[in-house]
Design an enzyme around this catalytic site. Structure first.
Site, PDB file in Angstrom:
ATOM      1  N   ALA A 123     -33.816   4.419  44.532  1.00 50.66           N
ATOM      2  CA  ALA A 123     -32.504   4.923  44.969  1.00 50.66           C
ATOM      3  C   ALA A 123     -32.597   6.044  46.004  1.00 50.66           C
ATOM      4  CB  ALA A 123     -31.719   5.422  43.761  1.00 50.66           C
ATOM      5  N   LEU A 151     -34.259   2.074  52.433  1.00 54.34           N
ATOM      6  CA  LEU A 151     -33.428   0.866  52.372  1.00 54.34           C
ATOM      7  C   LEU A 151     -32.113   1.168  51.648  1.00 54.34           C
ATOM      8  CD1 LEU A 151     -33.419  -2.260  52.923  1.00 54.34           C
ATOM      9  CD2 LEU A 151     -34.034  -2.499  50.526  1.00 54.34           C
ATOM     10  N   ALA A 152     -32.228   1.890  50.525  1.00 52.74           N
ATOM     11  CA  ALA A 152     -31.032   2.211  49.745  1.00 52.74           C
ATOM     12  C   ALA A 152     -30.036   2.990  50.605  1.00 52.74           C
ATOM     13  CB  ALA A 152     -31.417   3.012  48.508  1.00 52.74           C
ATOM     14  N   ASP A 163     -39.984   7.508  36.471  1.00 52.34           N
ATOM     15  CA  ASP A 163     -41.214   6.980  37.060  1.00 52.34           C
ATOM     16  C   ASP A 163     -41.387   5.583  36.485  1.00 52.34           C
ATOM     17  OD1 ASP A 163     -43.842   6.181  37.608  1.00 52.34           O
ATOM     18  OD2 ASP A 163     -44.431   8.276  37.895  1.00 52.34           O
ATOM     19  N   VAL A 164     -41.471   4.580  37.344  1.00 51.46           N
ATOM     20  CA  VAL A 164     -41.425   3.214  36.839  1.00 51.46           C
ATOM     21  C   VAL A 164     -42.600   2.850  35.937  1.00 51.46           C
ATOM     22  CG1 VAL A 164     -39.979   2.265  38.680  1.00 51.46           C
ATOM     23  CG2 VAL A 164     -42.464   2.262  38.946  1.00 51.46           C
ATOM     24  N   LYS A 185     -38.427  -7.954  49.886  1.00 49.37           N
ATOM     25  CA  LYS A 185     -39.650  -8.421  50.507  1.00 49.37           C
ATOM     26  C   LYS A 185     -40.621  -7.249  50.675  1.00 49.37           C
ATOM     27  CE  LYS A 185     -40.246  -8.630  54.841  1.00 49.37           C
ATOM     28  NZ  LYS A 185     -40.277  -8.006  56.183  1.00 49.37           N
ATOM     29  N   ASP A 222     -34.061 -12.397  51.433  1.00 56.22           N
ATOM     30  CA  ASP A 222     -34.502 -12.457  52.821  1.00 56.22           C
ATOM     31  C   ASP A 222     -33.246 -12.117  53.597  1.00 56.22           C
ATOM     32  OD1 ASP A 222     -34.860 -13.388  55.484  1.00 56.22           O
ATOM     33  OD2 ASP A 222     -36.647 -14.443  54.782  1.00 56.22           O
ATOM     34  N   HIS A 223     -33.168 -10.893  54.133  1.00 54.60           N
ATOM     35  CA  HIS A 223     -31.857 -10.454  54.635  1.00 54.60           C
ATOM     36  C   HIS A 223     -31.389 -11.295  55.827  1.00 54.60           C
ATOM     37  CE1 HIS A 223     -34.197  -8.006  57.501  1.00 54.60           C
ATOM     38  NE2 HIS A 223     -33.099  -7.890  58.208  1.00 54.60           N
ATOM     39  N   GLU A 249     -38.118  -7.649  69.053  1.00 47.56           N
ATOM     40  CA  GLU A 249     -37.616  -6.322  68.686  1.00 47.56           C
ATOM     41  C   GLU A 249     -37.988  -5.327  69.770  1.00 47.56           C
ATOM     42  OE1 GLU A 249     -37.574  -5.012  64.540  1.00 47.56           O
ATOM     43  OE2 GLU A 249     -39.162  -6.482  64.265  1.00 47.56           O
ATOM     44  N   HIS A 281     -38.719 -14.534  57.403  1.00 43.30           N
ATOM     45  CA  HIS A 281     -37.519 -14.811  58.204  1.00 43.30           C
ATOM     46  C   HIS A 281     -37.675 -16.052  59.098  1.00 43.30           C
ATOM     47  CE1 HIS A 281     -36.697 -10.909  56.718  1.00 43.30           C
ATOM     48  NE2 HIS A 281     -37.298 -10.219  57.654  1.00 43.30           N
ATOM     49  N   LYS A 286     -42.936  -6.508  68.046  1.00 44.75           N
ATOM     50  CA  LYS A 286     -42.362  -5.155  68.186  1.00 44.75           C
ATOM     51  C   LYS A 286     -42.558  -4.710  69.632  1.00 44.75           C
ATOM     52  CE  LYS A 286     -41.984  -4.063  63.602  1.00 44.75           C
ATOM     53  NZ  LYS A 286     -40.646  -3.977  63.047  1.00 44.75           N
TER      54      LYS A 286
HETATM   55  N1  LIG Z   1     -36.474   0.026  54.817  1.00 43.04           N
HETATM   56  C1  LIG Z   1     -36.170  -1.178  55.310  1.00 43.04           C
HETATM   57  O1  LIG Z   1     -35.515  -1.314  56.354  1.00 43.04           O
HETATM   58  C2  LIG Z   1     -36.610  -2.399  54.601  1.00 43.04           C
HETATM   59  C3  LIG Z   1     -37.281  -2.326  53.403  1.00 43.04           C
HETATM   60  N2  LIG Z   1     -37.639  -3.467  52.754  1.00 43.04           N
HETATM   61  C4  LIG Z   1     -38.342  -3.421  51.465  1.00 43.04           C
HETATM   62  O2  LIG Z   1     -37.603  -2.630  50.532  1.00 43.04           O
HETATM   63  C5  LIG Z   1     -38.484  -1.938  49.658  1.00 43.04           C
HETATM   64  C6  LIG Z   1     -38.187  -0.442  49.755  1.00 43.04           C
HETATM   65  O3  LIG Z   1     -38.397  -0.018  51.079  1.00 43.04           O
HETATM   66  P1  LIG Z   1     -37.995   1.435  51.593  1.00 43.04           P
HETATM   67  O4  LIG Z   1     -36.704   1.874  51.014  1.00 43.04           O
HETATM   68  O5  LIG Z   1     -38.148   1.404  53.058  1.00 43.04           O
HETATM   69  O6  LIG Z   1     -39.178   2.335  50.985  1.00 43.04           O
HETATM   70  P2  LIG Z   1     -39.195   3.911  50.766  1.00 43.04           P
HETATM   71  O7  LIG Z   1     -40.628   4.293  50.788  1.00 43.04           O
HETATM   72  O8  LIG Z   1     -38.252   4.619  51.648  1.00 43.04           O
HETATM   73  O9  LIG Z   1     -38.639   4.066  49.285  1.00 43.04           O
HETATM   74  C7  LIG Z   1     -39.408   3.790  48.159  1.00 43.04           C
HETATM   75  C8  LIG Z   1     -38.661   4.221  46.919  1.00 43.04           C
HETATM   76  O10 LIG Z   1     -39.497   4.035  45.786  1.00 43.04           O
HETATM   77  C9  LIG Z   1     -39.449   5.221  44.966  1.00 43.04           C
HETATM   78  N3  LIG Z   1     -40.705   5.314  44.219  1.00 43.04           N
HETATM   79  C10 LIG Z   1     -41.969   5.314  44.697  1.00 43.04           C
HETATM   80  N4  LIG Z   1     -42.842   5.376  43.683  1.00 43.04           N
HETATM   81  C11 LIG Z   1     -42.122   5.398  42.532  1.00 43.04           C
HETATM   82  C12 LIG Z   1     -42.457   5.437  41.155  1.00 43.04           C
HETATM   83  N5  LIG Z   1     -43.712   5.460  40.730  1.00 43.04           N
HETATM   84  N6  LIG Z   1     -41.452   5.427  40.253  1.00 43.04           N
HETATM   85  C13 LIG Z   1     -40.158   5.402  40.652  1.00 43.04           C
HETATM   86  N7  LIG Z   1     -39.785   5.365  41.945  1.00 43.04           N
HETATM   87  C14 LIG Z   1     -40.758   5.368  42.872  1.00 43.04           C
HETATM   88  C15 LIG Z   1     -39.262   6.323  45.997  1.00 43.04           C
HETATM   89  O11 LIG Z   1     -38.657   7.467  45.466  1.00 43.04           O
HETATM   90  P3  LIG Z   1     -39.417   8.764  44.890  1.00 43.04           P
HETATM   91  O12 LIG Z   1     -40.419   9.141  45.925  1.00 43.04           O
HETATM   92  O13 LIG Z   1     -38.317   9.735  44.699  1.00 43.04           O
HETATM   93  O14 LIG Z   1     -40.021   8.313  43.619  1.00 43.04           O
HETATM   94  C16 LIG Z   1     -38.239   5.667  46.921  1.00 43.04           C
HETATM   95  O15 LIG Z   1     -36.942   5.762  46.369  1.00 43.04           O
HETATM   96  C17 LIG Z   1     -39.889  -2.334  50.103  1.00 43.04           C
HETATM   97  O16 LIG Z   1     -40.308  -3.439  49.354  1.00 43.04           O
HETATM   98  C18 LIG Z   1     -39.700  -2.749  51.571  1.00 43.04           C
HETATM   99  O17 LIG Z   1     -40.694  -3.647  52.001  1.00 43.04           O
HETATM  100  C19 LIG Z   1     -37.314  -4.713  53.247  1.00 43.04           C
HETATM  101  C20 LIG Z   1     -36.649  -4.846  54.444  1.00 43.04           C
HETATM  102  C21 LIG Z   1     -36.266  -3.700  55.241  1.00 43.04           C
HETATM  103  O1  LIG Z   2     -37.777  -7.509  57.477  1.00 42.94           O
HETATM  104  C1  LIG Z   2     -37.887  -6.912  58.527  1.00 42.94           C
HETATM  105  O2  LIG Z   2     -36.912  -7.033  59.439  1.00 42.94           O
HETATM  106  C2  LIG Z   2     -36.754  -6.060  60.448  1.00 42.94           C
HETATM  107  C3  LIG Z   2     -35.843  -6.675  61.496  1.00 42.94           C
HETATM  108  O3  LIG Z   2     -34.595  -6.904  60.887  1.00 42.94           O
HETATM  109  P1  LIG Z   2     -33.260  -6.919  61.756  1.00 42.94           P
HETATM  110  O4  LIG Z   2     -32.195  -7.268  60.800  1.00 42.94           O
HETATM  111  O5  LIG Z   2     -33.120  -5.545  62.349  1.00 42.94           O
HETATM  112  O6  LIG Z   2     -33.477  -7.926  62.822  1.00 42.94           O
HETATM  113  C4  LIG Z   2     -38.081  -5.641  61.056  1.00 42.94           C
HETATM  114  O7  LIG Z   2     -37.880  -4.571  61.952  1.00 42.94           O
HETATM  115  C5  LIG Z   2     -39.001  -5.202  59.959  1.00 42.94           C
HETATM  116  O8  LIG Z   2     -40.289  -4.887  60.501  1.00 42.94           O
HETATM  117  C6  LIG Z   2     -39.153  -6.275  58.906  1.00 42.94           C
HETATM  118  O9  LIG Z   2     -39.853  -5.752  57.781  1.00 42.94           O
END
Ligand SMILES: NC(=O)C1=CN([C@@H]2O[C@H](COP(=O)(O)OP(=O)(O)OC[C@H]3O[C@@H](n4cnc5c(N)ncnc54)[C@H](OP(=O)(O)O)[C@@H]3O)[C@@H](O)[C@H]2O)C=CC1
Ligand SMILES: O=C1O[C@H](COP(=O)(O)O)[C@@H](O)[C@H](O)[C@H]1O
Length: 512
Positions: free
Chosen positions: A25, A29-30, A97-98, A160, A189-190, A228, A252, A352
């Site tokens: 959270a 991504l969140a 902590d998960v 993913k 898969d967004h 990209e 994708h 990229k």
């Molecule tokens: N960001 C993006 O645009 C995209 C992300 N994704 C996928 O979404 C997923 C999340 O990505 P993203 O949000 O970028 O990653 P982040 O690194 O920003 O976030 C990871 C999250 O995991 C939490 N976390 C890490 N370790 C633990 C733990 N041991 N227990 C509980 N919580 C934990 C972190 O919080 P804290 O440190 O507070 O514990 C944080 O909230 C990944 O699988 C990524 O591949 C897919 C497509 C696009």
């Molecule tokens: O899943 C992913 O997609 C993005 C590109 O997504 P888009 O919706 O902005 O086209 C990519 O940048 C990233 O590396 C990849 O993990």
């Protein structure tokens, strides 16, 4: 049980009460995608009174701080104070902590409490927005600590990457399917939530003039470009272990290819679509090392300039090894070995730091064998272009007679683009997909067999590349990839249909 909620006026929105337990959270991504999507669902009435969100991560946040963070991420929608307060009142945060079993005990208490408070009928969505190594342990604890309920639905959303190769994906799938049946697993898969990707099937299946020509008799080649403009940004740590092949092609690009290549359906349902996509993926040739060398090229961006702006090389990006051999660009040719597509190349490319952001599909039809007006002069091929982003729409290039004397022909473009007002109202991919999960509609999610076959296809390429220490072609940042990507098509007398304006400008073919 499904209920109806009223989203103002006489508009009726179908929905279900639900508790969303969000792992990750505090993450990127969140904040960038999920909270804005939840808000749009709230605004539309799809998340109404009967929902709650428990956000979890390790950081020690209070509910108040969590609500501030969520509030910041929805600012661009300009909510009124009352609307914002109503939405945020459904958000709760529990530090967790998960890997710590004790934390699941507290999570269960909170889940049950909120279930009572909002009358959620024990419906739960577990959204795993975390790194993939945590997916297995989380689902195991969800079951072990009885957070999974007996009565309502229990759906798990998996981000993913789903594994890093076939073996790790299979292990992960085994862990998840021990807890959740396949129909409750929503592998995101967004791209499948994007408007124009959903439109591929609508266009194929509702325009009867297209379907008879959707095969090797009429189509010369298919091109899928996901370019990209951005570099790896702050995700170097993840990307340097992934590369473009696993980051974009395995998921994708192969998903889009399967929608283009699948057999048509008489009736659309999630099961029918998924079965047809699996069949198409099973027909994609898994290459031998020799075929990989012949049909796939990779590249890595070097420093470059576009206009006044300079860009650093990939190896100089934060959290990237200075001698990294990770590819930031892939181009290749897939073959779909079935009667419909035998001999038709499906060219794909993604990278990229390319010239500009451009996600599109070009269906290149066969040319007339002889120009009936002038046998010496070639007539350009028809090209059906599906613009996925940033602009959304279609174009069909056709040939017409030039105005005036004689029969000189000339290509023209019939074009449709959504207008900007319509695009603002288009649900964002994550909003659409979250809503699908609430309704239990798996149409736009990947079934295990799709993921498994995609990994088999991609593993064959990866293994060949990993077994070689050949030089990785470099391309200057903000260009359309290395020369090898153009040679790949030219050796078959084809060429990439889409070249951005900059490509023509560099060659003096476009003024301004
Ligand atoms: N960001 C993006 O645009 C995209 C992300 N994704 C996928 O979404 C997923 C999340 O990505 P993203 O949000 O970028 O990653 P982040 O690194 O920003 O976030 C990871 C999250 O995991 C939490 N976390 C890490 N370790 C633990 C733990 N041991 N227990 C509980 N919580 C934990 C972190 O919080 P804290 O440190 O507070 O514990 C944080 O909230 C990944 O699988 C990524 O591949 C897919 C497509 C696009
Ligand atoms: O899943 C992913 O997609 C993005 C590109 O997504 P888009 O919706 O902005 O086209 C990519 O940048 C990233 O590396 C990849 O993990």
């Amino acid at each position: 049980m499904e209920i109806l909620s009223y989203a103002g006026g006489d508009r009726v929105v179908k929905t279900n009460p639900v508790l969303i337990v969000l792992f990750g959270a505090t993450g990127d991504l969140a904040q960038r995608k999920l909270y804005p999507s939840f808000f749009r669902l709230f605004r539309s009435g799809a998340l109404a009174e009967r929902f709650a969100v428990i956000g979890t991560a390790r950081r020690e946040w209070s509910d108040a701080h969590f609500r501030d963070v969520v509030s910041d991420s929805i600012q661009s929608f300009q909510p009124t104070e009352a609307e914002k307060a109503a939405f945020l009142s459904h958000f709760y945060y529990r530090a967790h902590d998960v890997s710590d079993v004790e934390h699941y005990v507290h999570l269960k208490e909170w889940a049950d409490k909120l279930d009572d408070k909002y009358d959620l009928e024990q419906n739960r969505m577990y959204y795993l927005a975390m790194a993939p190594q945590f997916f297995g342990p989380i689902v195991t604890h969800l079951k072990g600590q009885q957070i999974v309920t007996d009565k309502g639905f229990n759906r798990v959303v998996i981000e993913k990457p789903f594994g890093m190769d076939y073996a790790s994906a299979e292990k992960l799938n085994n862990e998840i399917t021990k807890v959740f049946p396949e129909e409750d697993i929503f592998r995101i898969d967004h791209y499948l939530g994007k408007e124009m990707i959903q439109n591929i099937l609508a266009v194929r299946l509702t325009n009867p003039f297209l379907e008879p020509s959707w095969n090797r008799e009429y189509i010369e080649n298919v091109q899928i470009t996901f370019s990209e403009e951005l570099g790896v940004e702050e995700r170097g740590g993840y990307y340097d272990h992934s590369g473009a092949l696993k980051d974009m092609v395995q998921n994708h690009i192969l998903q889009v290819l399967s929608l283009l290549a699948m057999e048509p359906l008489a009736a659309v349902s999630d099961a029918n679509i998924q079965t047809a996509k699996i069949k198409a993926l099973n027909d994609v040739r898994v290459y031998s090392p020799e075929e990989v060398r012949e049909n796939f090229v990779r590249g890595q961006y070097a420093a470059g300039r576009l206009g006044d702006e300079g860009f650093v090389a990939y190896q100089e990006e934060p959290n990237v090894a200075s001698d990294s051999r990770t590819e930031t660009f892939v181009a290749g040719k897939f073959m779909v070995d079935n009667p419909r597509w035998k001999g038709v190349p499906f060219y794909v490319r993604t990278g990229k730091r390319m010239t500009e952001k451009g996600t599109r599909v070009n269906i290149i039809f066969k040319k007339v064998p002889v120009n009936p007006f002038d046998a010496e002069k070639d007539v350009p091929a028809n090209d059906l272009t599906i613009y996925i982003q940033p602009t959304e729409g279609f174009a069909l290039t056709m040939n017409r007679k030039e105005i005036g004397q004689g029969f000189n022909t000339q290509p023209i473009k019939l074009e449709y683009r959504h207008d900007s007002e319509m695009m603002e109202n288009t649900p964002e991919a994550y909003e659409r997909l979250t809503y699908d999960v609430i309704l239990g509609d798996a149409t736009n999610f990947a079934r295990w067999e799709e993921v498994a076959q995609s990994w088999r296809i991609v593993d064959a390429i990866r293994e060949t590349w990993d077994s070689e220490d050949t030089e990785i072609p470099k391309y200057a940042a903000r260009t359309m990839g290395p020369k090898e990507a153009f040679d790949l098509l030219e050796k078959e007398n084809h060429q990439w249909a889409w070249r951005p304006d900059e490509w023509y400008r560099e060659r003096g073919l476009l003024k301004g």
